[in-house]
Design a protein around this motif. Structure first.
Motif, short mmCIF file in Angstrom:
data_model
loop_
_atom_site.label_atom_id
_atom_site.label_comp_id
_atom_site.label_asym_id
_atom_site.label_seq_id
_atom_site.Cartn_x
_atom_site.Cartn_y
_atom_site.Cartn_z
N VAL A 130 -0.15 4.04 -0.86
CA VAL A 130 1.26 4.10 -1.23
C VAL A 130 1.66 5.57 -1.12
O VAL A 130 1.26 6.39 -1.95
N ALA A 165 -0.80 -3.10 -4.71
CA ALA A 165 0.59 -2.72 -4.43
C ALA A 165 1.47 -3.95 -4.62
O ALA A 165 1.00 -5.10 -4.52
N VAL A 206 4.02 0.60 1.99
CA VAL A 206 2.57 0.80 1.94
C VAL A 206 2.00 0.92 3.35
O VAL A 206 2.64 0.58 4.34
#
Length: 563
Positions: A269, A277, A283
């Motif tokens: 990230v 995430a 990402v």
């Protein structure tokens, strides 16, 4: 503090949209001292009798001020003690409906102004329909100019009934109706003493407290791939924004449309490693093995996402040139850019009555339901199920202007008919479809895909406007692993490609292109090169082995030419 609220103001011309937002900024003390002085000075030299003209805070273009209307979309950012806001003030005139649609595409909530002296108008219906089309699920109908109807409750209730009827007709969600006076400030940022009969939240209170969080996407993970990142020879990451669900180290993901699977070994990230995430985060994912993944593919933990070539979509036509079925465009859907053809206009939607009208052409700012065929299968879904995979824009391939925006209503997967079929053998293509060139607009179009499927024993059309085939030939469809044997203009058999033997007859592909195969050795080389072809060399492979002009031509009648 509540989360950021992105909202749009819209309505008919001179309904007071800019004045309303200007009053919010002014009353909320959100102006710098020099802005306030400039506003007072501009108002004195304007046409409002010296009274403060709050609309000047948003009408930034000189042409807008001279005409007294907003032409472009004006964005403003402001913050109160309870929330941060981004507001788009959009044009009201029908001519600028497409500008309004641009503003609606980013918004979570729509504030639609209704003039208390006029009630619900055609533009009110148009804007409500477009906001709904663009996925907005929260609506505030601000019945403005209540000062001009003496703040009468009966007039408000009359308009409220019409608004509720409209909301039911369009299946609008989360509707709030508030009587206001943007000029005087009643029920905008402070409660009106002149409308004590209204006891619900005023506009600013509602905007500060309304919950616009969406949970329709569900918990399944999916991420359209925006970019493949290769900073070094030992790192290959797939970048994008997570649209739904969450992803963890070790999780199994499937790449669509190739349907390959792999495990997540690293999650970045920004430049920070994470073990998990979530939806909304941008990402970079690294997988444990090489897969066929490129921009426009979708990584997901479910195989149920539809992969299809054909969809039905509701679109707002935004181009100055009328739309006719048969023209092809570049379609941007999710992170995928792909050629697509509008095969058929199912109907036009009357924005006033909601009636479905049969039409052959579509003009600017009209809304239609149409059938779109992409050049290849892509990952897509109904807008109401997966927003990112169901919203699209159409781009003119010559001018590169945005011609339309819209949403997918239906994905045609099971209903897709093969071009050829025998038992489990199914093959696609468009070998018996016509190619036409439009000389005036300089675009090439292909006739609508036929609904019929050819079977063994069926005669096939050997002659057409744009094709002229021999009576004896073979069709080789390497993608579908099938061969179709045409003898004396009739389908003699359909077999799997492994059972096909070169017989000395002309060989065509499923598009009607002649293949440069003159011997069994040529055929074996052709198959070998196809099986070892990577995605980036497909064009070179087709250019080497295929010849369009052998049996095909591009034609059009009357005012068009033949190639």
């Amino acid at each position: 503090m509540n989360g950021l609220l992105k909202f749009i103001t819209c309505g008919s011309v001179d309904d007071g949209k800019s004045t309303l937002i200007g009053h919010i900024l002014y009353d909320s003390k959100l102006l710098y001292a020099d802005q306030e002085k400039a506003l007072l000075l501009d108002s004195k030299v304007g046409s409002r009798g010296g009274e403060i003209d709050y609309s000047l805070l948003l009408d930034g273009l000189m042409a807008e001020r001279e005409q007294g209307i907003t032409i472009d979309v004006a964005y403003r950012y402001f913050t109160t003690d309870k929330r941060s806001f981004i507001v788009a003030d959009t044009p009201g005139h029908e001519e600028y409906t497409r500008n309004m649609a641009v503003g609606a595409s980013f918004a979570q909530l729509a504030v639609i102004l209704v003039d208390a002296t006029q009630g619900v108008l055609v533009q009110t219906r148009r804007h409500a329909r477009i906001c709904s089309l663009m996925g907005i699920n929260h609506f505030v109908f601000a019945v403005n100019k209540m000062d001009l109807v003496d703040y009468r409750e009966d007039r408000f209730l009359e308009i409220k009934k019409d608004i509720l009827d409209l909301a039911e007709e369009l299946s609008l969600k989360n509707v709030k109706i508030i009587p206001v006076s943007a000029t005087e400030g009643d029920n905008v940022t402070k409660k009106s003493e002149r409308m004590d009969w209204y006891q619900e939240d005023i506009l600013m209170t509602h905007l500060e407290t309304v919950d616009v969080s969406e949970s329709d996407e569900g918990t399944d993970f999916y991420m359209p791939v925006q970019r493949v990142c290769r900073p070094s020879h030992d790192f290959r990451g797939f970048q994008g924004q997570i649209e739904s669900g969450s992803v963890n180290i070790g999780q199994k993901l499937i790449s669509l449309p190739s349907n390959e699977s792999a495990l997540v070994v690293r999650i970045l990230v920004g430049d920070k490693d994470q073990t998990q995430a979530f939806a909304g985060q941008a990402v970079t994912l690294q997988l444990d093995r090489e897969m066929d993944v490129s921009r426009g593919c979708v990584l997901t933990d479910k195989e149920e996402l539809p992969v299809a070539k054909n969809v039905q979509a509701t679109i707002l036509w935004m181009d100055d040139e009328p739309l006719s079925a048969g023209k092809d465009y570049l379609v941007k859907l999710g992170t995928k850019m792909i050629p697509g053809i509008i095969k058929n206009i199912v109907y036009k939607i009357d924005v006033n009555s909601g009636d479905h009208l049969q039409v052959d052409q579509v003009s600017k700012n009209e809304i239609i339901l149409c059938e779109i065929e992409f050049s290849e299968k892509i990952v897509t879904d109904e807008f109401k199920k997966h927003k990112t995979l169901g919203e699209l824009i159409m781009i003119d391939r010559v001018s590169h202007m945005t011609s339309a925006c819209g949403v997918v209503e239906q994905v045609e997967t099971l209903s897709e008919k093969p071009y050829f079929e025998k038992d489990s053998i199914r093959a696609g293509g468009y070998i018996f479809e016509e190619f036409y060139f439009n000389l005036e607009n300089a675009f090439l179009s292909k006739t609508k895909t036929k609904d019929r499927t050819f079977h063994v024993g069926d005669p096939v059309p050997i002659r057409g406007d744009s094709f002229h085939y021999p009576e004896f030939f073979d069709i080789v469809d390497v993608e579908d692993n099938a061969a179709i044997l045409i003898r004396n203009g009739t389908i003699a058999d359909m077999i799997e490609l492994k059972d096909f033997e070169y017989a000395g007859l002309p060989i065509l592909d499923e598009r009607g292109f002649a293949l440069e195969i003159k011997s069994k050795s040529d055929f074996d080389t052709f198959l070998c090169e196809y099986n070892h072809m990577d995605k980036d060399s497909r064009g070179s492979f087709v250019n080497k082995w295929s010849r369009f002009e052998t049996y095909r031509s591009i034609v059009c009648n009357d005012n068009f030419w033949m190639i």
